[in-house]
Design a protein around this motif. Structure first.
Motif, short mmCIF file in Angstrom:
data_model
loop_
_atom_site.label_atom_id
_atom_site.label_comp_id
_atom_site.label_asym_id
_atom_site.label_seq_id
_atom_site.Cartn_x
_atom_site.Cartn_y
_atom_site.Cartn_z
N ALA A 34 -10.53 61.06 -11.31
CA ALA A 34 -9.77 61.42 -12.44
C ALA A 34 -9.76 60.50 -13.16
O ALA A 34 -8.61 60.47 -13.93
N ASN A 35 -10.53 60.36 -14.14
CA ASN A 35 -10.35 59.35 -15.66
C ASN A 35 -10.32 58.12 -15.42
O ASN A 35 -9.76 57.27 -16.06
N ARG A 36 -10.78 57.90 -14.53
CA ARG A 36 -10.21 56.18 -14.11
C ARG A 36 -11.61 55.45 -13.34
O ARG A 36 -12.16 56.76 -12.33
N LYS A 37 -11.76 54.44 -14.47
CA LYS A 37 -13.24 53.10 -13.58
C LYS A 37 -13.12 53.80 -11.99
O LYS A 37 -12.00 53.29 -11.20
N VAL A 38 -13.91 54.26 -11.10
CA VAL A 38 -14.89 54.02 -9.64
C VAL A 38 -14.41 52.08 -9.79
O VAL A 38 -15.18 51.33 -10.03
N GLY A 74 8.37 44.75 -8.92
CA GLY A 74 7.02 44.94 -9.62
C GLY A 74 6.32 46.49 -9.09
O GLY A 74 5.52 46.97 -10.41
N THR A 75 6.94 47.40 -7.99
CA THR A 75 6.95 48.02 -8.55
C THR A 75 6.64 49.14 -9.55
O THR A 75 6.73 50.20 -9.89
N LEU A 76 8.98 48.85 -9.87
CA LEU A 76 9.43 49.80 -10.74
C LEU A 76 8.59 49.00 -12.21
O LEU A 76 7.87 50.46 -12.39
N VAL A 77 7.76 48.24 -12.12
CA VAL A 77 7.16 48.15 -13.68
C VAL A 77 5.67 48.28 -13.61
O VAL A 77 5.20 49.18 -14.65
N GLY A 78 4.91 48.01 -12.79
CA GLY A 78 3.74 48.30 -12.47
C GLY A 78 3.90 50.38 -12.16
O GLY A 78 2.71 50.50 -13.41
N VAL A 79 4.80 51.17 -11.48
CA VAL A 79 4.36 52.27 -11.80
C VAL A 79 5.10 53.08 -13.09
O VAL A 79 4.74 53.97 -13.44
N PHE A 80 6.13 52.88 -13.95
CA PHE A 80 7.01 53.16 -14.64
C PHE A 80 6.49 52.97 -15.99
O PHE A 80 6.17 53.01 -17.31
N VAL A 81 6.49 51.23 -16.05
CA VAL A 81 5.46 50.23 -17.28
C VAL A 81 3.98 50.56 -17.30
O VAL A 81 3.50 51.75 -18.25
N PHE A 82 2.86 50.29 -15.74
CA PHE A 82 2.17 50.60 -16.61
C PHE A 82 1.12 52.07 -16.10
O PHE A 82 0.16 51.57 -15.62
N ASN A 83 2.15 52.49 -15.72
CA ASN A 83 1.14 53.85 -15.01
C ASN A 83 0.34 53.91 -13.62
O ASN A 83 -0.20 55.13 -13.43
N GLU A 84 1.24 52.72 -12.91
CA GLU A 84 -0.31 52.86 -12.06
C GLU A 84 0.42 54.02 -11.14
O GLU A 84 1.77 53.71 -10.32
N ARG A 85 -1.05 54.56 -9.97
CA ARG A 85 -0.58 56.00 -8.68
C ARG A 85 -0.46 55.10 -7.86
O ARG A 85 -1.79 54.41 -7.35
N LEU A 86 0.77 55.25 -6.97
CA LEU A 86 0.10 54.94 -5.72
C LEU A 86 0.17 56.17 -4.79
O LEU A 86 0.59 57.09 -5.50
N SER A 87 -0.51 56.53 -4.23
CA SER A 87 -0.62 57.27 -2.69
C SER A 87 0.79 57.62 -1.97
O SER A 87 0.85 56.15 -1.72
N LEU A 88 0.91 58.02 -0.84
CA LEU A 88 1.84 58.52 0.10
C LEU A 88 1.92 57.05 0.75
O LEU A 88 2.67 56.66 1.48
N VAL A 89 0.40 56.46 1.51
CA VAL A 89 -0.05 55.71 2.33
C VAL A 89 0.50 54.05 1.47
O VAL A 89 1.14 53.49 2.52
N ASN A 90 0.75 54.34 0.08
CA ASN A 90 0.65 52.48 -0.68
C ASN A 90 2.35 53.18 -0.67
O ASN A 90 2.94 51.70 -0.36
#
Length: 287
Positions: free
Chosen positions: A137-141, A252-268
């Motif tokens: 979905a628009n992200r590099k594999v 690191g989680t807060l920065v990754g998710v809210f600043v860099f919009n990193e997507r985490l699965s439920l398992v992650n």
């Protein structure tokens, strides 16, 4: 706990800088090289290394750490780029289980139920944190992102074991050993850089140098404040240990998710929670 907070901030800033390096077309291997030149300078200014009994220095261990530091740092930068800040920080912090296992298998330390539970939960956290699925979905594999996380995990674990050996060597102060290790890391990284420049695969330019020096300030700050936190809370080192590792994963989680919009699965997300539980279990097992 101010020093712990500052150490956490510096550690996360290192990951942020590594994430930003690609955006601003920074040659990360060159930045890592200049990072160690700044670390040498700051170690000299803040720790005032002593040069007595140098003939007794464990040169083999110094060399091994000096070689691993730039190599694993470079792999960490690649991991931040392809797997994200969150997963890389989890892999780095959970690398503490490598020296923990070594203490049982190599040094004969006794196993306790809490330590066993911590190890099991820690490895479950690692498995949950790895991005097994491909990005779509628009992200590099990137199908091999998990490989970088595994190398970060084992690489930092090996470095931690070697640093523990350095700390156990009483003839030379730990901070003096740091000075020599950073010097070796800089020489090794600089040699690699000069070979690339000679082969016209890289060019030394001011933006890369500046980025590396800033990275070095954050990298050194992490160590400086961590050591000072242990000194300020000498009666409760486990609090420093747990707060530092849990803090880095959380921030690191807060920065990754809210600043860099990193997507985490439920398992992650479950993996992040398990990582925190594992660190708490290991901390409790130290008593």
């Amino acid at each position: 706990m101010l020093y712990v907070f500052l150490s956490i901030c510096c550690s996360v800033i290192v990951s942020i800088l590594l994430k930003l390096a690609r955006r601003y077309s920074i040659d990360i291997s060159q930045a890592i090289t200049w990072n160690y030149s700044m670390a040498i300078l700051l170690t000299w200014l803040f720790f005032k290394p002593q040069f007595q009994n140098l003939q007794a220095a464990p040169i083999g261990i110094y060399t091994a750490v000096g070689l691993l530091l730039p190599l694993v740092f470079w792999i960490m930068a690649s991991s931040v780029r392809v797997a994200g800040i969150v997963r890389t920080d989890v892999a780095q912090r959970l690398s503490l289980f490598i020296p923990l296992l070594a203490s049982f298998l190599v040094f004969g330390e006794a196993l306790t139920p809490l330590k066993i539970a911590g190890i099991i939960v820690g490895f479950a956290a690692i498995l949950c944190s790895i991005p097994w699925q491909k990005k779509t979905a628009n992200r590099k594999v990137i199908s091999n992102a998990w490989m970088y996380l595994v190398v970060v995990f084992f690489g930092f674990g090996a470095i931690d074991i070697l640093f523990k050996k350095v700390a156990a060597f009483r003839e030379i102060p730990y901070t003096t050993s740091l000075f020599f290790i950073y010097s070796l890391a800089f020489i090794i990284a600089l040699t690699g850089l000069l070979i690339r420049v000679f082969n016209r695969k890289a060019r030394i330019v001011w933006p890369h140098i500046m980025f590396g020096l800033i990275l070095g300030v954050a990298n050194f700050g992490n160590i400086l404040f961590y050591l000072r936190a242990h000194k300020a809370l000498a009666s409760n080192p486990s609090a420093v240990f747990s707060a530092m590792n849990i803090g880095v994963i959380t921030v690191g989680t807060l920065v990754g998710v809210f600043v860099f919009n990193e997507r985490l699965s439920l398992v992650n997300k479950i993996g992040i929670g398990l990582a925190i539980v594992a660190i708490i279990l290991i901390t409790l097992s130290q008593h």
